[in-house]
Scaffold this motif. Structure first.
Motif, PDB file in Angstrom:
ATOM      1  N   ALA A 245      -3.431  18.625  -6.487  1.00 17.70           N
ATOM      2  CA  ALA A 245      -2.100  18.530  -5.881  1.00 17.70           C
ATOM      3  C   ALA A 245      -1.836  17.110  -5.374  1.00 17.70           C
ATOM      4  CB  ALA A 245      -1.973  19.541  -4.747  1.00 17.70           C
ATOM      5  N   LEU A 246      -2.832  16.492  -4.742  1.00 21.65           N
ATOM      6  CA  LEU A 246      -2.667  15.118  -4.261  1.00 21.65           C
ATOM      7  C   LEU A 246      -2.453  14.157  -5.423  1.00 21.65           C
ATOM      8  CD1 LEU A 246      -5.348  14.697  -1.446  1.00 21.65           C
ATOM      9  CD2 LEU A 246      -2.891  14.241  -1.217  1.00 21.65           C
ATOM     10  N   LEU A 247      -3.235  14.366  -6.479  1.00 20.97           N
ATOM     11  CA  LEU A 247      -3.130  13.481  -7.642  1.00 20.97           C
ATOM     12  C   LEU A 247      -1.723  13.555  -8.242  1.00 20.97           C
ATOM     13  CD1 LEU A 247      -4.683  11.575  -9.516  1.00 20.97           C
ATOM     14  CD2 LEU A 247      -5.439  13.589 -10.808  1.00 20.97           C
ATOM     15  N   ARG A 248      -1.243  14.767  -8.441  1.00 18.05           N
ATOM     16  CA  ARG A 248       0.101  14.918  -9.014  1.00 18.05           C
ATOM     17  C   ARG A 248       1.160  14.305  -8.094  1.00 18.05           C
ATOM     18  NH1 ARG A 248      -0.135  20.994 -11.725  1.00 18.05           N
ATOM     19  NH2 ARG A 248      -1.529  20.373 -13.412  1.00 18.05           N
ATOM     20  N   ALA A 249       1.017  14.547  -6.802  1.00 16.33           N
ATOM     21  CA  ALA A 249       2.016  14.048  -5.854  1.00 16.33           C
ATOM     22  C   ALA A 249       2.004  12.520  -5.782  1.00 16.33           C
ATOM     23  CB  ALA A 249       1.770  14.655  -4.476  1.00 16.33           C
ATOM     24  N   VAL A 250       0.831  11.927  -5.835  1.00 16.25           N
ATOM     25  CA  VAL A 250       0.784  10.468  -5.713  1.00 16.25           C
ATOM     26  C   VAL A 250       1.297   9.812  -7.003  1.00 16.25           C
ATOM     27  CG1 VAL A 250      -1.574   9.795  -6.477  1.00 16.25           C
ATOM     28  CG2 VAL A 250      -0.551   8.711  -4.472  1.00 16.25           C
ATOM     29  N   LEU A 251       1.095  10.471  -8.143  1.00 15.40           N
ATOM     30  CA  LEU A 251       1.647   9.939  -9.396  1.00 15.40           C
ATOM     31  C   LEU A 251       3.170  10.078  -9.404  1.00 15.40           C
ATOM     32  CD1 LEU A 251      -1.055  11.223 -11.908  1.00 15.40           C
ATOM     33  CD2 LEU A 251      -0.721   8.867 -11.108  1.00 15.40           C
TER      34      LEU A 251
ATOM     35  N   ASP B 116       0.837  -1.207   0.000  1.00 18.28           N
ATOM     36  CA  ASP B 116       0.000   0.000   0.000  1.00 18.28           C
ATOM     37  C   ASP B 116       0.869   1.252   0.000  1.00 18.28           C
ATOM     38  OD1 ASP B 116      -2.411  -1.385   0.131  1.00 18.28           O
ATOM     39  OD2 ASP B 116      -2.539  -1.249   2.318  1.00 18.28           O
ATOM     40  N   PHE B 117       0.355   2.274  -0.656  1.00 18.51           N
ATOM     41  CA  PHE B 117       1.027   3.566  -0.577  1.00 18.51           C
ATOM     42  C   PHE B 117      -0.015   4.669  -0.679  1.00 18.51           C
ATOM     43  CE2 PHE B 117       2.977   7.391  -2.167  1.00 18.51           C
ATOM     44  CZ  PHE B 117       3.994   7.540  -1.252  1.00 18.51           C
ATOM     45  N   GLY B 118       0.156   5.710   0.128  1.00 22.11           N
ATOM     46  CA  GLY B 118      -0.798   6.815   0.043  1.00 22.11           C
ATOM     47  C   GLY B 118      -0.204   8.106   0.544  1.00 22.11           C
TER      48      GLY B 118
ATOM     49  N   ARG C 109       5.861   6.983  -9.597  1.00 22.77           N
ATOM     50  CA  ARG C 109       7.018   6.949 -10.504  1.00 22.77           C
ATOM     51  C   ARG C 109       8.289   6.625  -9.714  1.00 22.77           C
ATOM     52  NH1 ARG C 109       7.351   9.836 -15.149  1.00 22.77           N
ATOM     53  NH2 ARG C 109       5.823  11.354 -14.409  1.00 22.77           N
ATOM     54  N   GLU C 110       8.455   7.292  -8.573  1.00 22.97           N
ATOM     55  CA  GLU C 110       9.653   7.059  -7.758  1.00 22.97           C
ATOM     56  C   GLU C 110       9.734   5.615  -7.281  1.00 22.97           C
ATOM     57  OE1 GLU C 110       9.418  10.023  -4.682  1.00 22.97           O
ATOM     58  OE2 GLU C 110       9.640  11.621  -6.187  1.00 22.97           O
ATOM     59  N   ARG C 111       8.583   4.999  -7.100  1.00 24.36           N
ATOM     60  CA  ARG C 111       8.562   3.613  -6.637  1.00 24.36           C
ATOM     61  C   ARG C 111       8.684   2.622  -7.783  1.00 24.36           C
ATOM     62  NH1 ARG C 111       6.264   3.364  -1.311  1.00 24.36           N
ATOM     63  NH2 ARG C 111       5.294   1.337  -1.654  1.00 24.36           N
ATOM     64  N   GLY C 112       8.802   3.125  -9.006  1.00 29.99           N
ATOM     65  CA  GLY C 112       8.979   2.251 -10.163  1.00 29.99           C
ATOM     66  C   GLY C 112       7.707   1.567 -10.616  1.00 29.99           C
ATOM     67  N   ILE C 113       6.563   2.120 -10.213  1.00 29.17           N
ATOM     68  CA  ILE C 113       5.279   1.522 -10.606  1.00 29.17           C
ATOM     69  C   ILE C 113       4.982   1.928 -12.049  1.00 29.17           C
ATOM     70  CG2 ILE C 113       2.800   1.634 -10.145  1.00 29.17           C
ATOM     71  CD1 ILE C 113       3.603   1.960  -7.154  1.00 29.17           C
ATOM     72  N   PRO C 114       4.716   0.971 -12.928  1.00 35.42           N
ATOM     73  CA  PRO C 114       4.576   1.303 -14.346  1.00 35.42           C
ATOM     74  C   PRO C 114       3.275   2.010 -14.702  1.00 35.42           C
ATOM     75  CG  PRO C 114       4.253  -1.047 -14.012  1.00 35.42           C
ATOM     76  CD  PRO C 114       4.681  -0.487 -12.690  1.00 35.42           C
ATOM     77  N   ALA C 115       2.213   1.757 -13.968  1.00 36.16           N
ATOM     78  CA  ALA C 115       0.916   2.343 -14.313  1.00 36.16           C
ATOM     79  C   ALA C 115      -0.004   2.268 -13.102  1.00 36.16           C
ATOM     80  CB  ALA C 115       0.296   1.588 -15.487  1.00 36.16           C
ATOM     81  N   VAL C 116      -0.968   3.163 -13.058  1.00 32.87           N
ATOM     82  CA  VAL C 116      -2.033   3.085 -12.047  1.00 32.87           C
ATOM     83  C   VAL C 116      -3.364   3.214 -12.769  1.00 32.87           C
ATOM     84  CG1 VAL C 116      -0.558   4.060 -10.246  1.00 32.87           C
ATOM     85  CG2 VAL C 116      -2.083   5.546 -11.502  1.00 32.87           C
ATOM     86  N   SER C 117      -4.410   2.702 -12.155  1.00 34.94           N
ATOM     87  CA  SER C 117      -5.737   2.776 -12.773  1.00 34.94           C
ATOM     88  C   SER C 117      -6.750   3.264 -11.746  1.00 34.94           C
ATOM     89  CB  SER C 117      -6.150   1.411 -13.318  1.00 34.94           C
ATOM     90  OG  SER C 117      -6.413   0.507 -12.256  1.00 34.94           O
ATOM     91  N   LEU C 118      -7.932   3.547 -12.225  1.00 36.30           N
ATOM     92  CA  LEU C 118      -9.027   3.936 -11.333  1.00 36.30           C
ATOM     93  C   LEU C 118     -10.346   3.745 -12.065  1.00 36.30           C
ATOM     94  CD1 LEU C 118     -10.121   6.878 -12.493  1.00 36.30           C
ATOM     95  CD2 LEU C 118      -8.097   7.722 -11.328  1.00 36.30           C
TER      96      LEU C 118
ATOM     97  N   ILE D 212       2.746   5.478 -16.276  1.00 36.32           N
ATOM     98  CA  ILE D 212       3.819   6.292 -15.721  1.00 36.32           C
ATOM     99  C   ILE D 212       5.105   6.088 -16.497  1.00 36.32           C
ATOM    100  CG2 ILE D 212       5.262   6.599 -13.669  1.00 36.32           C
ATOM    101  CD1 ILE D 212       2.644   5.748 -12.109  1.00 36.32           C
ATOM    102  N   ALA D 213       5.400   4.841 -16.802  1.00 40.66           N
ATOM    103  CA  ALA D 213       6.676   4.535 -17.425  1.00 40.66           C
ATOM    104  C   ALA D 213       6.838   5.220 -18.774  1.00 40.66           C
ATOM    105  CB  ALA D 213       6.819   3.027 -17.578  1.00 40.66           C
ATOM    106  N   SER D 214       5.736   5.391 -19.488  1.00 44.06           N
ATOM    107  CA  SER D 214       5.845   5.911 -20.855  1.00 44.06           C
ATOM    108  C   SER D 214       5.783   7.443 -20.893  1.00 44.06           C
ATOM    109  CB  SER D 214       4.705   5.348 -21.707  1.00 44.06           C
ATOM    110  OG  SER D 214       3.484   5.827 -21.216  1.00 44.06           O
ATOM    111  N   ARG D 215       5.673   8.073 -19.744  1.00 37.02           N
ATOM    112  CA  ARG D 215       5.510   9.529 -19.741  1.00 37.02           C
ATOM    113  C   ARG D 215       6.779  10.222 -19.287  1.00 37.02           C
ATOM    114  NH1 ARG D 215       0.194  10.280 -20.454  1.00 37.02           N
ATOM    115  NH2 ARG D 215       0.307  12.495 -20.084  1.00 37.02           N
ATOM    116  N   ALA D 216       7.035  11.364 -19.911  1.00 37.09           N
ATOM    117  CA  ALA D 216       8.203  12.154 -19.521  1.00 37.09           C
ATOM    118  C   ALA D 216       7.975  12.724 -18.125  1.00 37.09           C
ATOM    119  CB  ALA D 216       8.425  13.278 -20.514  1.00 37.09           C
TER     120      ALA D 216
END
Ligand SMILES: CC(C)(COP(=O)(O)OP(=O)(O)OC[C@H]1O[C@@H](n2cnc3c(N)ncnc32)[C@H](O)[C@@H]1OP(=O)(O)O)[C@@H](O)C(=O)NCCC(=O)NCCS
Length: 167
Positions: free
Chosen positions: A110-116, A56-58, A120-129, A162-166
């Motif tokens: 702000a939360l959305l940007r920070a959690v994305l 989990d991460f939040g 990225r820092e955690r190496g997670i390739p993608a998130v969904s919702l 995440i992985a495919s985005r600059a």
């Protein structure tokens, strides 16, 4: 977002995350599920049950008095117990909510940007919702780079690669 902070969620935030899950469920004024109803529904409760699990991460946004005003978190759900926005076992699902009195002031974005960024820092390739199409939050997600990957009667599954985005 003036005077607000964002910090990592901890196990002590579990009750607040339940609060924010209830807010996410009740995003429309006509819906008023109680906390008990949300937690009694396995398809909803599994976004927070046993917080925090090892994967989990939040993040929690806090006011100057350190009171939580919003949260965004991701959780891995599996094909055996998929969430509404499930795409695959290796893509965690994002939940986000802001305390009603704090909405429309930039906390959610702000939360959305920070959690994305954190993903990225955690190496997670993608998130969904999953988002109900009538919820303005769908436009927020699209503006931040989520794309719709599956559509149902009232809701869309959206994915952020995440992985495919600059950076
Ligand atoms: C969705 C939510 C997390 C967004 O957080 P927020 O802090 O209110 O959003 P922000 O202030 O960062 O605003 C983000 C964008 O949405 C727009 N917006 C905010 N409130 C809005 C509203 N009631 N109607 C339409 N647009 C709105 C803002 O104008 C902003 O866009 P802009 O920057 O282009 O003007 C929050 O409103 C919330 O908790 N809602 C209830 C729970 C929910 O719906 N969760 C998501 C379930 S998928």
């Amino acid at each position: 977002m003036t005077d607000l902070g964002i910090r990592a969620a901890t196990p002590a935030d579990s009750e607040f995350l339940v609060d924010m899950l209830v807010e996410a469920v009740n995003w429309m004024p006509e819906r008023n599920w109680s906390r008990e109803q949300v937690l009694a529904n396995p398809a909803l409760a599994h976004y927070v049950t046993g917080w925090m699990q090892p994967d989990d991460f939040g993040l929690v946004a806090v006011d100057p008095g350190d009171r939580p005003v919003g949260a965004a978190w991701f959780r891995y759900l599996t094909a055996a117990d998929p969430g509404y926005g499930y795409v695959s076992d290796d893509v965690p699902e994002l939940t986000i909510g802001v305390v009603e009195t704090w909405r429309g002031r930039g906390v959610g974005r702000a939360l959305l940007r920070a959690v994305l960024d954190a993903a990225r820092e955690r190496g997670i390739p993608a998130v969904s919702l999953s988002v109900e199409r009538a919820n303005f939050a769908a436009r927020l997600y699209a503006a931040e780079g989520f794309r719709t990957v599956e559509s149902f009667e009232d809701a869309d599954t959206m994915r952020f690669d995440i992985a495919s985005r600059a950076q």
